[in-house]
Scaffold this motif. Structure first.
Motif, PDB file in Angstrom:
ATOM      1  N   VAL A  95     -20.017  15.063 -33.389  1.00 19.14           N
ATOM      2  CA  VAL A  95     -19.872  16.502 -33.609  1.00 19.14           C
ATOM      3  C   VAL A  95     -19.213  16.721 -34.963  1.00 19.14           C
ATOM      4  O   VAL A  95     -18.103  16.237 -35.214  1.00 19.14           O
ATOM      5  CB  VAL A  95     -19.022  17.156 -32.503  1.00 19.14           C
ATOM      6  N   GLY A  96     -19.890  17.441 -35.832  1.00 16.36           N
ATOM      7  CA  GLY A  96     -19.303  17.872 -37.088  1.00 16.36           C
ATOM      8  C   GLY A  96     -18.760  19.284 -36.909  1.00 16.36           C
ATOM      9  O   GLY A  96     -19.475  20.155 -36.413  1.00 16.36           O
ATOM     10  N   VAL A  97     -17.524  19.501 -37.286  1.00 15.85           N
ATOM     11  CA  VAL A  97     -16.918  20.816 -37.085  1.00 15.85           C
ATOM     12  C   VAL A  97     -16.212  21.245 -38.363  1.00 15.85           C
ATOM     13  O   VAL A  97     -15.478  20.466 -38.977  1.00 15.85           O
ATOM     14  CB  VAL A  97     -15.951  20.798 -35.875  1.00 15.85           C
ATOM     15  N   SER A  98     -16.472  22.470 -38.780  1.00 12.34           N
ATOM     16  CA  SER A  98     -15.780  22.969 -39.966  1.00 12.34           C
ATOM     17  C   SER A  98     -14.324  23.220 -39.619  1.00 12.34           C
ATOM     18  O   SER A  98     -13.973  23.485 -38.462  1.00 12.34           O
ATOM     19  CB  SER A  98     -16.441  24.253 -40.467  1.00 12.34           C
ATOM     20  N   SER A  99     -13.463  23.158 -40.628  1.00  7.52           N
ATOM     21  CA  SER A  99     -12.040  23.393 -40.386  1.00  7.52           C
ATOM     22  C   SER A  99     -11.797  24.802 -39.865  1.00  7.52           C
ATOM     23  O   SER A  99     -10.871  25.037 -39.076  1.00  7.52           O
ATOM     24  CB  SER A  99     -11.247  23.153 -41.673  1.00  7.52           C
ATOM     25  N   THR A 100     -12.662  25.748 -40.256  1.00  7.04           N
ATOM     26  CA  THR A 100     -12.496  27.137 -39.821  1.00  7.04           C
ATOM     27  C   THR A 100     -13.002  27.361 -38.396  1.00  7.04           C
ATOM     28  O   THR A 100     -12.701  28.395 -37.796  1.00  7.04           O
ATOM     29  CB  THR A 100     -13.237  28.088 -40.769  1.00  7.04           C
ATOM     30  N   ALA A 101     -13.766  26.431 -37.867  1.00  6.16           N
ATOM     31  CA  ALA A 101     -14.177  26.509 -36.461  1.00  6.16           C
ATOM     32  C   ALA A 101     -13.151  25.830 -35.567  1.00  6.16           C
ATOM     33  O   ALA A 101     -12.937  26.254 -34.422  1.00  6.16           O
ATOM     34  CB  ALA A 101     -15.551  25.854 -36.274  1.00  6.16           C
ATOM     35  N   LEU A 102     -12.503  24.783 -36.082  1.00 11.10           N
ATOM     36  CA  LEU A 102     -11.498  24.058 -35.297  1.00 11.10           C
ATOM     37  C   LEU A 102     -10.167  24.803 -35.262  1.00 11.10           C
ATOM     38  O   LEU A 102      -9.488  24.841 -34.231  1.00 11.10           O
ATOM     39  CB  LEU A 102     -11.298  22.663 -35.882  1.00 11.10           C
ATOM     40  N   PHE A 103      -9.804  25.406 -36.400  1.00 12.45           N
ATOM     41  CA  PHE A 103      -8.555  26.165 -36.491  1.00 12.45           C
ATOM     42  C   PHE A 103      -8.861  27.606 -36.894  1.00 12.45           C
ATOM     43  O   PHE A 103      -9.889  27.876 -37.523  1.00 12.45           O
ATOM     44  CB  PHE A 103      -7.613  25.535 -37.519  1.00 12.45           C
ATOM     45  N   ASP A 104      -7.959  28.508 -36.550  1.00 16.02           N
ATOM     46  CA  ASP A 104      -8.121  29.911 -36.930  1.00 16.02           C
ATOM     47  C   ASP A 104      -7.580  30.095 -38.349  1.00 16.02           C
ATOM     48  O   ASP A 104      -6.389  30.267 -38.559  1.00 16.02           O
ATOM     49  CB  ASP A 104      -7.382  30.815 -35.942  1.00 16.02           C
ATOM     50  N   LEU A 105      -8.488  30.054 -39.308  1.00 14.46           N
ATOM     51  CA  LEU A 105      -8.136  30.217 -40.721  1.00 14.46           C
ATOM     52  C   LEU A 105      -8.665  31.544 -41.263  1.00 14.46           C
ATOM     53  O   LEU A 105      -8.887  31.692 -42.473  1.00 14.46           O
ATOM     54  CB  LEU A 105      -8.703  29.052 -41.541  1.00 14.46           C
ATOM     55  N   SER A 106      -8.890  32.491 -40.367  1.00 13.63           N
ATOM     56  CA  SER A 106      -9.518  33.759 -40.755  1.00 13.63           C
ATOM     57  C   SER A 106      -8.684  34.510 -41.793  1.00 13.63           C
ATOM     58  O   SER A 106      -9.229  35.151 -42.704  1.00 13.63           O
ATOM     59  CB  SER A 106      -9.754  34.634 -39.527  1.00 13.63           C
ATOM     60  N   PRO A 115     -17.442   4.523 -29.647  1.00 14.14           N
ATOM     61  CA  PRO A 115     -16.849   5.660 -28.950  1.00 14.14           C
ATOM     62  C   PRO A 115     -17.914   6.480 -28.230  1.00 14.14           C
ATOM     63  O   PRO A 115     -19.086   6.496 -28.621  1.00 14.14           O
ATOM     64  CB  PRO A 115     -16.193   6.460 -30.073  1.00 14.14           C
ATOM     65  N   ILE A 116     -17.514   7.156 -27.183  1.00 14.22           N
ATOM     66  CA  ILE A 116     -18.429   8.060 -26.490  1.00 14.22           C
ATOM     67  C   ILE A 116     -18.651   9.305 -27.345  1.00 14.22           C
ATOM     68  O   ILE A 116     -19.755   9.832 -27.430  1.00 14.22           O
ATOM     69  CB  ILE A 116     -17.865   8.428 -25.105  1.00 14.22           C
ATOM     70  N   VAL A 117     -17.575   9.754 -27.994  1.00 16.67           N
ATOM     71  CA  VAL A 117     -17.628  10.943 -28.848  1.00 16.67           C
ATOM     72  C   VAL A 117     -16.934  10.653 -30.172  1.00 16.67           C
ATOM     73  O   VAL A 117     -15.889  10.001 -30.207  1.00 16.67           O
ATOM     74  CB  VAL A 117     -16.951  12.150 -28.172  1.00 16.67           C
ATOM     75  N   GLU A 118     -17.528  11.146 -31.242  1.00 17.19           N
ATOM     76  CA  GLU A 118     -16.929  11.083 -32.574  1.00 17.19           C
ATOM     77  C   GLU A 118     -16.905  12.511 -33.127  1.00 17.19           C
ATOM     78  O   GLU A 118     -17.902  13.232 -33.044  1.00 17.19           O
ATOM     79  CB  GLU A 118     -17.788  10.192 -33.487  1.00 17.19           C
ATOM     80  N   VAL A 119     -15.766  12.933 -33.640  1.00 17.01           N
ATOM     81  CA  VAL A 119     -15.649  14.255 -34.265  1.00 17.01           C
ATOM     82  C   VAL A 119     -15.332  14.077 -35.741  1.00 17.01           C
ATOM     83  O   VAL A 119     -14.444  13.297 -36.107  1.00 17.01           O
ATOM     84  CB  VAL A 119     -14.575  15.112 -33.571  1.00 17.01           C
ATOM     85  N   VAL A 120     -16.065  14.799 -36.581  1.00 18.72           N
ATOM     86  CA  VAL A 120     -15.888  14.721 -38.037  1.00 18.72           C
ATOM     87  C   VAL A 120     -15.543  16.112 -38.562  1.00 18.72           C
ATOM     88  O   VAL A 120     -16.226  17.087 -38.242  1.00 18.72           O
ATOM     89  CB  VAL A 120     -17.172  14.224 -38.733  1.00 18.72           C
ATOM     90  N   ILE A 121     -14.483  16.205 -39.359  1.00 23.17           N
ATOM     91  CA  ILE A 121     -14.129  17.462 -40.004  1.00 23.17           C
ATOM     92  C   ILE A 121     -14.995  17.632 -41.255  1.00 23.17           C
ATOM     93  O   ILE A 121     -15.037  16.760 -42.115  1.00 23.17           O
ATOM     94  CB  ILE A 121     -12.643  17.487 -40.407  1.00 23.17           C
ATOM     95  N   MET A 122     -15.677  18.773 -41.340  1.00 23.63           N
ATOM     96  CA  MET A 122     -16.506  19.092 -42.499  1.00 23.63           C
ATOM     97  C   MET A 122     -15.907  20.336 -43.145  1.00 23.63           C
ATOM     98  O   MET A 122     -15.990  21.434 -42.594  1.00 23.63           O
ATOM     99  CB  MET A 122     -17.950  19.367 -42.079  1.00 23.63           C
TER     100      MET A 122
END
Length: 324
Positions: free
Chosen positions: A11-22, A81-88
């Protein structure tokens, strides 16, 4: 040694989706329109001054936390790993320190990241073997939807009325047409009406639906279930379909999933009932749909994300003309 992620959900997740940086995003965009150079410098200064501050959770946090918990089922260090998360992230490495510190603060086992200093991070999704990309940037989500490199979604704001989600499970809720399956059937509904849609789907119930943008993700989740202990019925990964389809259009969905060899825990054929009522009961960590008419009522209660149509989509043209 090359790491084989064939059976790993990435799963690639942007920093703004993982944290509230609004707040910081809004500040940057407002100033960028006036003076881009000044906006960049002030953003950099702000991020450096506040890099030790704790960030609030973004929409994707419950999903990411629960997915990472699945790695407890790995049998040994030699297994992928079963799951890998990458910060994009479009931050620079320097301005991304606050994000990295908050990942450590929350004890998230995220070890890979990309900081691209304003350039689109979507160029690196394939290199990271990403299966699902979650972002708050509509341009990035559209780029991925057009390229088809992986499943992608534009996450809504964090829910305001959500209950605490079970971190021992991961619950996915998917719309059907134009998400798991191709847009062909929904196009019939939008252009020829509901009665013709019912007739065609009943007539073709033994012909599998074509794959949609999330078909490969669903298959990857099914593989992930196979790696987890116990029978699939008791898996910590729960899959549900929330679709406006109803009888006589439901059989084609069930038979298609059977043909794909995929076990779905729950399916709701709602026939026009509001999806949000059922989502509140199911309590997913993420709900994917293509239409805002379904997403907006749900987003206040459950983490929700929009699956964008490719720019060349015939269904997109029809819906845009209708203003749905």
């Amino acid at each position: 040694m090359h790491l084989d992620l064939t059976d790993t959900l990435v799963v690639g997740v942007s920093s703004t989706a993982l944290f509230d940086l609004s707040k910081t995003d809004r500040m940057f965009l407002e100033k960028k329109d006036l003076d881009p150079d000044t906006a960049i410098e002030e953003y950099r200064k702000f991020m450096l001054e506040h890099e030790d501050e704790e960030l609030a959770d973004g929409t994707a946090m419950p999903l990411v936390r629960s997915l990472l918990n699945l790695n407890q089922y790995i049998e040994g260090a030699d297994f992928p790993p079963i799951v890998e998360v990458v910060i994009m992230s479009r931050n620079s490495p320097e301005t991304g320190v606050q994000i990295l510190k908050n990942i450590r603060r929350k004890n998230l086992t995220i070890t890979r990241s990309a900081f691209t200093a304003g350039e689109p991070s979507t160029s690196y999704l394939d290199a990271f073997y990403v299966d699902l990309f979650l972002t708050t940037n509509e341009d990035d989500a559209q780029t991925v939807a057009d390229s088809g490199v992986c499943a992608a979604a534009l996450v809504k704001k964090p829910p305001t009325n959500s209950e605490q989600l079970d971190e021992k499970q991961v619950r996915f809720a998917f719309d059907a047409d134009a998400v798991l399956f191709s847009e062909d059937s929904e196009l019939v509904n939008q252009t020829d009406g509901l009665k013709e849609f019912w007739r065609v789907e009943d007539e073709k119930q033994d012909i599998p639906l074509a794959e949609g943008p999330y078909a490969n993700l669903l298959k990857k989740l099914s593989k992930m279930q196979e790696r987890l202990p116990g029978r699939v019925e008791f898996s910590p990964v729960k899959l549900a379909i929330m679709t406006a389809r109803n009888s006589p259009a439901e059989m084609r969905v069930i038979k298609t999933l059977r043909k794909w060899g995929i076990y779905v825990d729950q399916a709701f054929f709602l026939g026009g009932l509001q999806k949000s009522r059922f989502l509140k009961a199911f309590k997913p960590h993420i709900f994917f749909d293509d239409q805002n008419a379904h997403l907006e009522p749900a987003a206040g209660d459950v983490p929700s994300a929009q699956v964008l149509y490719p720019s060349s989509s015939a269904l997109k043209s029809v819906i845009d003309k209708k203003g749905v």
